[in-house]
Design a protein around this motif. Sequence first.
Motif, PDB file in Angstrom:
ATOM      1  N   VAL B  56       0.846  -1.210   0.000  1.00  0.00           N
ATOM      2  CA  VAL B  56       0.000   0.000   0.000  1.00  0.00           C
ATOM      3  C   VAL B  56       0.873   1.249   0.000  1.00  0.00           C
ATOM      4  CG1 VAL B  56      -1.787   1.245   1.270  1.00  0.00           C
ATOM      5  CG2 VAL B  56      -1.771  -1.259   1.265  1.00  0.00           C
ATOM      6  N   ARG B  59       2.299   1.917  -3.466  1.00  0.00           N
ATOM      7  CA  ARG B  59       1.245   2.316  -4.398  1.00  0.00           C
ATOM      8  C   ARG B  59       0.814   3.751  -4.082  1.00  0.00           C
ATOM      9  NH1 ARG B  59      -3.742  -0.725  -3.609  1.00  0.00           N
ATOM     10  NH2 ARG B  59      -2.325  -2.495  -3.376  1.00  0.00           N
ATOM     11  N   THR B  60       0.696   4.036  -2.765  1.00  0.00           N
ATOM     12  CA  THR B  60       0.273   5.372  -2.339  1.00  0.00           C
ATOM     13  C   THR B  60       1.227   6.453  -2.852  1.00  0.00           C
ATOM     14  OG1 THR B  60      -0.622   4.424  -0.330  1.00  0.00           O
ATOM     15  CG2 THR B  60      -0.242   6.795  -0.336  1.00  0.00           C
ATOM     16  N   TYR B  63       1.039   6.972  -6.672  1.00  0.00           N
ATOM     17  CA  TYR B  63      -0.096   7.783  -7.126  1.00  0.00           C
ATOM     18  C   TYR B  63       0.097   9.252  -6.797  1.00  0.00           C
ATOM     19  CZ  TYR B  63      -3.199   4.144  -8.888  1.00  0.00           C
ATOM     20  OH  TYR B  63      -3.759   3.179  -9.653  1.00  0.00           O
ATOM     21  N   SER B  64       0.622   9.513  -5.587  1.00  0.00           N
ATOM     22  CA  SER B  64       0.823  10.920  -5.209  1.00  0.00           C
ATOM     23  C   SER B  64       1.869  11.577  -6.110  1.00  0.00           C
ATOM     24  CB  SER B  64       1.255  11.025  -3.749  1.00  0.00           C
ATOM     25  OG  SER B  64       0.133  10.837  -2.921  1.00  0.00           O
ATOM     26  N   SER B 122      -9.635  12.015  -7.315  1.00  0.00           N
ATOM     27  CA  SER B 122      -8.244  11.812  -7.699  1.00  0.00           C
ATOM     28  C   SER B 122      -7.698  12.993  -8.504  1.00  0.00           C
ATOM     29  CB  SER B 122      -8.115  10.527  -8.504  1.00  0.00           C
ATOM     30  OG  SER B 122      -6.766  10.258  -8.739  1.00  0.00           O
ATOM     31  N   GLN B 204      -8.405   7.254  -3.307  1.00  0.00           N
ATOM     32  CA  GLN B 204      -8.104   5.940  -2.742  1.00  0.00           C
ATOM     33  C   GLN B 204      -6.625   5.772  -2.390  1.00  0.00           C
ATOM     34  OE1 GLN B 204      -9.325   2.694  -5.177  1.00  0.00           O
ATOM     35  NE2 GLN B 204      -9.843   1.430  -3.425  1.00  0.00           N
ATOM     36  N   ASN B 205      -5.758   6.071  -3.318  1.00  0.00           N
ATOM     37  CA  ASN B 205      -4.320   5.963  -3.049  1.00  0.00           C
ATOM     38  C   ASN B 205      -3.713   7.357  -3.002  1.00  0.00           C
ATOM     39  OD1 ASN B 205      -3.943   2.987  -3.258  1.00  0.00           O
ATOM     40  ND2 ASN B 205      -4.824   3.410  -5.273  1.00  0.00           N
ATOM     41  N   SER B 209      -4.643  11.108   1.996  1.00  0.00           N
ATOM     42  CA  SER B 209      -5.681  10.270   2.604  1.00  0.00           C
ATOM     43  C   SER B 209      -5.163   9.605   3.869  1.00  0.00           C
ATOM     44  CB  SER B 209      -6.137   9.193   1.617  1.00  0.00           C
ATOM     45  OG  SER B 209      -6.440   9.785   0.388  1.00  0.00           O
ATOM     46  N   HIS B 210      -3.895   9.189   3.855  1.00  0.00           N
ATOM     47  CA  HIS B 210      -3.319   8.572   5.052  1.00  0.00           C
ATOM     48  C   HIS B 210      -3.160   9.589   6.162  1.00  0.00           C
ATOM     49  CE1 HIS B 210      -2.448   4.518   3.578  1.00  0.00           C
ATOM     50  NE2 HIS B 210      -2.330   5.114   2.390  1.00  0.00           N
TER      51      HIS B 210
END
Lengths: 236, 258
Positions: B56, B59-60, B63-64, B122, B204-205, B209-210
Amino acid sequence: MELKIKSLHKSYGKQKVISGLNMDFSSEGIHCLFGPSGCGKTTLVNILAGVIPYDSGDIQGFNNKSFSYIFQEERLLPWATVEKNIKFVLESYNHKGDIDSIVDNYLSLVDLEEFKNYYPKELSGGMKQRVSIARALAYDGDILIMDEPFKGLHLNMKKTLMDYIIDYWHRKKGLFILITHDADEALCMANYIHVLEGPPLTLKKEIVIDEPPGKARSGIDKIQKYREMLEDKITE
Amino acid sequence: MKASTIKDKKSLNKILVFIFWISIWQLTHIVVGRDIYVPSPLQVITTLGQMIFSNVFWRTIAYSIFRVVAGLSISILLGLIVGIISALNDYVYDIINPFMTILKSTPVLSFIIIALIWFTSSNVPIFICFLMCFPIIWTNVVAGVRNVDHKLIEMSKVYRIKKLIILRRIYLPTIVPYLLAACITCLGLGWKVSVAAEVLSHPQNAIGSHLYSAKVYLDSSMLFAWTFVVIILSMLFEGIFKRFTTKRNMKEYSKINS
């Protein structure tokens, strides 16, 4: 070939730079615009070259001509090599095929072949001016304008550069316009000396020298007489 | 030998400075005494260590990174084109300039909120990154074009050089240093505003978000760990960009001219 200026006027704000000037450049040869600095000579040639507009008057025969121009300063692209600087003025037109040979040819004329990959900042003042001359000659305009091209150059360098241009004139003929306030330059190179004063720019006198341009002239008596005349003009 | 000792001394200094600030952090943690206010360095490092080994995490950040790069690329491209046009045409400049002033002084949150309504989650960060960076690129490009050497332009006019060639050979090389300076500013800013937008749009990624879930679960060490990741990424981007441009700078010029 009719190349004439009739009652030309130009002013910057209230300052009249050119007021009712008539001149004739129809005869082939090196025409010298001789006069003190700041009298409006540069403005006149910039009008002829179509770089700046004029207020009123009539200019005949210049509008469909192309110009090669040697400026007081080199005006080279600082981020381009010597070779690219010359190509810059060639690539807008369809010289394409033989562009490389033209560049090499004119660089060798001013003895700068080995420096073709140098940047302007790596060259001396005289070398930069030689690049500027090579650029003007390579472009091969119908009319060559030189605005005090030897200003601030060492005497020997000046002589060499004058020779390049005189040689070039003997091969090409046509109309060359030289701006200067140096009597030696004028007498060595010009076929026609237009003595100017200003501002506003006015034509004082016209001298015709019917000897071919070059060093050989300096011994001739008539030239000595002209020299005294021009030097009087400066000291006035 | 002398050079190497100086180098050693420099890196030793750096390590000492690093240890100094970590100790201040640890000290603050001890003084405050509650993990939720200031987690200890060790906790944050442990959290970070756990994160790195999950799919994760990668992937995170992928995407960022994609969003930031997309936002920056659009700003640079449009900033360059619109900048050149507005610098060369006074009417265009007069039309664009007030818009840029508004962009520069509007709070970024107002844009994020309206973007939440307009776009999918996104795409919001990309749009926000663009809105924040575009005016900076534009301003610098305009300044670059205005600073062009008029004697060179006059020379090109005498020689009747085609407009496109003047643009490529004179304007572009003049703009390059201005554009590079703007890009470096935008690299830092781009990360900050993109992550802020992610926090509010939570795709989502996304790193944002985290950060948001760290807030929801009151997990401070998670918050610190992700923040640390953003700082590292931002520094990495700037470092790569600087190295790439200083090495390429001269070559870039000649490329433009070839």
